[in-house]
Design a protein around this motif. Structure first.
Motif, PDB file in Angstrom:
ATOM      1  N   ASP A  55      48.019  19.429  10.166  1.00  0.00           N
ATOM      2  CA  ASP A  55      48.268  20.196  11.394  1.00  0.00           C
ATOM      3  C   ASP A  55      49.283  21.301  11.133  1.00  0.00           C
ATOM      4  O   ASP A  55      49.125  22.438  11.587  1.00  0.00           O
ATOM      5  N   MET A  56      50.341  20.953  10.418  1.00  0.00           N
ATOM      6  CA  MET A  56      51.393  21.936  10.133  1.00  0.00           C
ATOM      7  C   MET A  56      50.891  23.032   9.194  1.00  0.00           C
ATOM      8  O   MET A  56      51.215  24.206   9.363  1.00  0.00           O
ATOM      9  N   VAL A  57      50.086  22.651   8.210  1.00  0.00           N
ATOM     10  CA  VAL A  57      49.530  23.643   7.280  1.00  0.00           C
ATOM     11  C   VAL A  57      48.627  24.618   8.020  1.00  0.00           C
ATOM     12  O   VAL A  57      48.654  25.829   7.788  1.00  0.00           O
ATOM     13  N   LYS A  58      47.832  24.086   8.933  1.00  0.00           N
ATOM     14  CA  LYS A  58      46.915  24.922   9.713  1.00  0.00           C
ATOM     15  C   LYS A  58      47.684  25.894  10.602  1.00  0.00           C
ATOM     16  O   LYS A  58      47.330  27.079  10.697  1.00  0.00           O
ATOM     17  N   LEU A  59      48.748  25.400  11.247  1.00  0.00           N
ATOM     18  CA  LEU A  59      49.552  26.264  12.118  1.00  0.00           C
ATOM     19  C   LEU A  59      50.288  27.322  11.294  1.00  0.00           C
ATOM     20  O   LEU A  59      50.391  28.480  11.696  1.00  0.00           O
ATOM     21  N   LYS A  60      50.803  26.897  10.136  1.00  0.00           N
ATOM     22  CA  LYS A  60      51.504  27.849   9.268  1.00  0.00           C
ATOM     23  C   LYS A  60      50.561  28.971   8.814  1.00  0.00           C
ATOM     24  O   LYS A  60      50.944  30.139   8.755  1.00  0.00           O
ATOM     25  N   ALA A  61      49.329  28.605   8.494  1.00  0.00           N
ATOM     26  CA  ALA A  61      48.351  29.596   8.042  1.00  0.00           C
ATOM     27  C   ALA A  61      48.049  30.608   9.143  1.00  0.00           C
ATOM     28  O   ALA A  61      47.979  31.823   8.901  1.00  0.00           O
ATOM     29  N   ALA A  62      47.890  30.093  10.372  1.00  0.00           N
ATOM     30  CA  ALA A  62      47.628  30.994  11.506  1.00  0.00           C
ATOM     31  C   ALA A  62      48.834  31.880  11.770  1.00  0.00           C
ATOM     32  O   ALA A  62      48.699  33.054  12.124  1.00  0.00           O
ATOM     33  N   ALA A  63      50.038  31.319  11.579  1.00  0.00           N
ATOM     34  CA  ALA A  63      51.270  32.085  11.792  1.00  0.00           C
ATOM     35  C   ALA A  63      51.407  33.189  10.745  1.00  0.00           C
ATOM     36  O   ALA A  63      51.811  34.317  11.056  1.00  0.00           O
ATOM     37  N   GLU A  64      51.071  32.861   9.497  1.00  0.00           N
ATOM     38  CA  GLU A  64      51.130  33.855   8.432  1.00  0.00           C
ATOM     39  C   GLU A  64      50.139  34.990   8.695  1.00  0.00           C
ATOM     40  O   GLU A  64      50.441  36.163   8.465  1.00  0.00           O
ATOM     41  N   ALA A  65      48.937  34.606   9.173  1.00  0.00           N
ATOM     42  CA  ALA A  65      47.922  35.622   9.477  1.00  0.00           C
ATOM     43  C   ALA A  65      48.413  36.550  10.588  1.00  0.00           C
ATOM     44  O   ALA A  65      48.237  37.777  10.516  1.00  0.00           O
ATOM     45  N   ALA A  66      49.041  35.962  11.608  1.00  0.00           N
ATOM     46  CA  ALA A  66      49.572  36.773  12.719  1.00  0.00           C
ATOM     47  C   ALA A  66      50.725  37.647  12.247  1.00  0.00           C
ATOM     48  O   ALA A  66      50.856  38.805  12.660  1.00  0.00           O
ATOM     49  N   VAL A  90      58.786  19.897  12.273  1.00  0.00           N
ATOM     50  CA  VAL A  90      57.768  20.257  13.257  1.00  0.00           C
ATOM     51  C   VAL A  90      58.288  21.356  14.183  1.00  0.00           C
ATOM     52  O   VAL A  90      57.600  22.329  14.488  1.00  0.00           O
ATOM     53  N   GLY A  91      59.538  21.178  14.631  1.00  0.00           N
ATOM     54  CA  GLY A  91      60.131  22.193  15.511  1.00  0.00           C
ATOM     55  C   GLY A  91      60.271  23.541  14.828  1.00  0.00           C
ATOM     56  O   GLY A  91      60.060  24.592  15.442  1.00  0.00           O
ATOM     57  N   LYS A  92      60.614  23.523  13.542  1.00  0.00           N
ATOM     58  CA  LYS A  92      60.749  24.770  12.788  1.00  0.00           C
ATOM     59  C   LYS A  92      59.414  25.496  12.661  1.00  0.00           C
ATOM     60  O   LYS A  92      59.330  26.713  12.834  1.00  0.00           O
ATOM     61  N   VAL A  93      58.346  24.737  12.369  1.00  0.00           N
ATOM     62  CA  VAL A  93      57.014  25.322  12.244  1.00  0.00           C
ATOM     63  C   VAL A  93      56.560  25.930  13.565  1.00  0.00           C
ATOM     64  O   VAL A  93      56.018  27.035  13.611  1.00  0.00           O
ATOM     65  N   ALA A  94      56.805  25.179  14.653  1.00  0.00           N
ATOM     66  CA  ALA A  94      56.413  25.673  15.975  1.00  0.00           C
ATOM     67  C   ALA A  94      57.199  26.927  16.352  1.00  0.00           C
ATOM     68  O   ALA A  94      56.653  27.879  16.906  1.00  0.00           O
ATOM     69  N   GLY A  95      58.491  26.932  16.031  1.00  0.00           N
ATOM     70  CA  GLY A  95      59.317  28.106  16.330  1.00  0.00           C
ATOM     71  C   GLY A  95      58.883  29.332  15.560  1.00  0.00           C
ATOM     72  O   GLY A  95      58.841  30.444  16.090  1.00  0.00           O
ATOM     73  N   ALA A  96      58.534  29.128  14.286  1.00  0.00           N
ATOM     74  CA  ALA A  96      58.055  30.243  13.465  1.00  0.00           C
ATOM     75  C   ALA A  96      56.751  30.794  14.023  1.00  0.00           C
ATOM     76  O   ALA A  96      56.517  32.010  14.023  1.00  0.00           O
ATOM     77  N   ALA A  97      55.886  29.909  14.523  1.00  0.00           N
ATOM     78  CA  ALA A  97      54.620  30.339  15.101  1.00  0.00           C
ATOM     79  C   ALA A  97      54.849  31.177  16.350  1.00  0.00           C
ATOM     80  O   ALA A  97      54.216  32.222  16.543  1.00  0.00           O
ATOM     81  N   ARG A  98      55.777  30.706  17.193  1.00  0.00           N
ATOM     82  CA  ARG A  98      56.084  31.462  18.411  1.00  0.00           C
ATOM     83  C   ARG A  98      56.639  32.836  18.057  1.00  0.00           C
ATOM     84  O   ARG A  98      56.313  33.850  18.684  1.00  0.00           O
ATOM     85  N   GLY A  99      57.489  32.896  17.041  1.00  0.00           N
ATOM     86  CA  GLY A  99      58.041  34.179  16.599  1.00  0.00           C
ATOM     87  C   GLY A  99      56.971  35.112  16.079  1.00  0.00           C
ATOM     88  O   GLY A  99      57.005  36.321  16.327  1.00  0.00           O
ATOM     89  N   ALA A 100      55.990  34.562  15.362  1.00  0.00           N
ATOM     90  CA  ALA A 100      54.900  35.387  14.829  1.00  0.00           C
ATOM     91  C   ALA A 100      54.049  35.958  15.954  1.00  0.00           C
ATOM     92  O   ALA A 100      53.582  37.100  15.877  1.00  0.00           O
ATOM     93  N   ILE A 101      53.846  35.165  17.014  1.00  0.00           N
ATOM     94  CA  ILE A 101      53.080  35.642  18.182  1.00  0.00           C
ATOM     95  C   ILE A 101      53.800  36.821  18.824  1.00  0.00           C
ATOM     96  O   ILE A 101      53.198  37.849  19.133  1.00  0.00           O
ATOM     97  N   THR A 102      55.105  36.651  19.021  1.00  0.00           N
ATOM     98  CA  THR A 102      55.908  37.726  19.631  1.00  0.00           C
ATOM     99  C   THR A 102      55.864  38.988  18.787  1.00  0.00           C
ATOM    100  O   THR A 102      55.699  40.098  19.297  1.00  0.00           O
ATOM    101  N   GLN A 103      56.010  38.805  17.477  1.00  0.00           N
ATOM    102  CA  GLN A 103      55.999  39.956  16.571  1.00  0.00           C
ATOM    103  C   GLN A 103      54.670  40.693  16.630  1.00  0.00           C
ATOM    104  O   GLN A 103      54.626  41.931  16.685  1.00  0.00           O
ATOM    105  N   ALA A 104      53.579  39.960  16.623  1.00  0.00           N
ATOM    106  CA  ALA A 104      52.250  40.583  16.662  1.00  0.00           C
ATOM    107  C   ALA A 104      52.032  41.330  17.972  1.00  0.00           C
ATOM    108  O   ALA A 104      51.485  42.439  17.991  1.00  0.00           O
ATOM    109  N   ASP A 105      52.488  40.723  19.088  1.00  0.00           N
ATOM    110  CA  ASP A 105      52.322  41.370  20.399  1.00  0.00           C
ATOM    111  C   ASP A 105      53.170  42.637  20.497  1.00  0.00           C
ATOM    112  O   ASP A 105      52.723  43.658  21.024  1.00  0.00           O
ATOM    113  N   VAL A 106      54.394  42.565  19.969  1.00  0.00           N
ATOM    114  CA  VAL A 106      55.275  43.736  19.984  1.00  0.00           C
ATOM    115  C   VAL A 106      54.679  44.849  19.120  1.00  0.00           C
ATOM    116  O   VAL A 106      54.706  46.029  19.491  1.00  0.00           O
ATOM    117  N   ALA A 107      54.133  44.465  17.984  1.00  0.00           N
ATOM    118  CA  ALA A 107      53.522  45.453  17.076  1.00  0.00           C
ATOM    119  C   ALA A 107      52.346  46.155  17.746  1.00  0.00           C
ATOM    120  O   ALA A 107      52.192  47.379  17.642  1.00  0.00           O
TER     121      ALA A 107
END
Length: 361
Positions: free
Chosen positions: A153-164, A62-79
């Motif tokens: 829940d994790m699949v849904k978050l992963k999908a949103a992270a991949e999209a970001a 769970v922590g890994k999925v959440a961390g990856a999501a946070r990283g994807a948000i940062t990457q998208a904002d930086v981009a």
């Protein structure tokens, strides 16, 4: 229950390999059934090591999925931020490539594409952020971190992270592309600028002496007309004298009449050239004005090039200047031809007048 407590409990419960009575307080080194310094901690988790390990592993996942999501948000904002910077720079470059500050189409199209990608990245980042907040609430709402989080829940978050992540990658690529297109357009513009500047300089060097010749030619043509007018006026006086001689002439009458016809014919020839000369002179003056107007943008372009700027969109100005130069040369040639014809007719009239004056003397 915290992850730390779960881990400690797991380690304690793994001691179930020893007999239960060996876990009673007071074990000694001499009793192999009783681990040294061991103490039994009774609780609901004892005897369930496998379940505890599973919960711990899930918490880590769970922590890994959440961390990856946070990283994807940062990457998208930086981009998205990188796109903004790239677009600003592309606009700065583009505005220097056209004399009216209008962006070249290639740069404008690249900017439109990049801004769209940045918008998509920001949108994906915002969507993922919302999903992550919902996810975190479920994580913090259970005794063991992430216990209430489902695979869905994790699949849904992963999908949103991949999209970001994809949107961010596309934005990064578009930022690089818009800068590359701006630099490519700038290099092309500079290359064309050098070619245009060379042509501009040639036209200026051609036009400058021509602009000196045109007013001089018009002035000389005026003098030639004035001189011809003076000769024609003189011919009028001589013609009257000849006509007077004809009245009293006897056997010389045919000679004087022939002289009269010669003077009159050459005098008419001179007068006939007055209107064509006027039109040709006006054409030269008009050509001079047109050439001066045509050279203004080229001189400005030459000044821009001399200052290190890019000369752009001068093809129409070059064409106009070339046409003005051709028309100026044609008008000069035409005026020169008319003037030569006038001078020849005037010379013939002068010869006829000299002949008459000698006979009248």
């Amino acid at each position: 229950m915290s992850v730390w407590r779960a881990a400690v409990t797991m380690i304690a419960c793994m001691q179930v390999s020893w007999p239960v009575d060996a876990l009673v307080t007071g074990g000694s080194r001499g009793d192999p059934k009783t681990p040294e310094y061991s103490k039994l901690i009774k609780g609901s988790d004892c005897g369930h090591a496998k379940q505890i390990i599973g919960k711990y592993q899930k918490a880590a996942k769970v922590g890994k999925v959440a961390g990856a999501a946070r990283g994807a948000i940062t990457q998208a904002d930086v981009a998205a931020g990188k796109v903004d910077a790239a677009v600003s720079r592309a606009k700065e470059i583009g505005k220097t490539l056209n004399k009216d500050g209008e962006l070249p189409k290639a740069i404008k199209d690249a900017i439109t594409s990049a801004e769209k990608a940045a918008k998509e990245a920001s949108k994906a980042s915002a969507t993922l952020d919302t999903e992550l907040e919902t996810f975190k609430k479920k994580v913090s709402g259970s005794d063991l971190s992430g216990a209430d989080v489902t695979d869905e829940d994790m699949v849904k978050l992963k999908a949103a992270a991949e999209a970001a992540k994809d949107a961010g990658g596309a934005a990064f690529a578009s930022a690089e592309r818009v800068l590359s297109k701006a630099q490519e357009t700038e290099e092309s513009a500079k290359e064309k600028s050098e070619q245009s500047t060379g042509r501009v300089r040639v036209l200026i060097s051609t036009a400058e002496p021509l602009l000196e010749k045109l007013p001089k030619a018009a002035q000389e043509a005026g003098w030639a007309v004035d001189k011809a007018d003076a000769t024609a006026t003189k011919a009028d006086g001589t013609l009257k004298k000849v006509e007077a001689k004809i009245k009293d002439a006897k056997d010389q009458k045919p000679v004087w009449e022939a002289l009269k016809e010669g003077i009159k014919s050459h005098m008419d020839g001179v007068k006939e050239m007055k209107d064509p000369m006027k039109k040709a002179t006006t054409a030269v003056s008009d050509a001079e004005k047109a050439l001066q107007d045509a050279m203004k943008p080229l001189k400005k372009a030459a000044e821009t090039a001399a200052g290190g700027g890019v000369v752009s969109e001068v093809s129409a100005d070059i064409t106009k200047a070339e046409k003005a130069i051709d028309e100026a040369n044609q008008s000069l040639t035409a005026l020169k031809g008319k003037q030569e014809s006038l001078v020849k007719r005037q010379d013939r009239l002068t010869e006829e007048l000299d002949k008459a004056e000698k006979k009248l003397a």
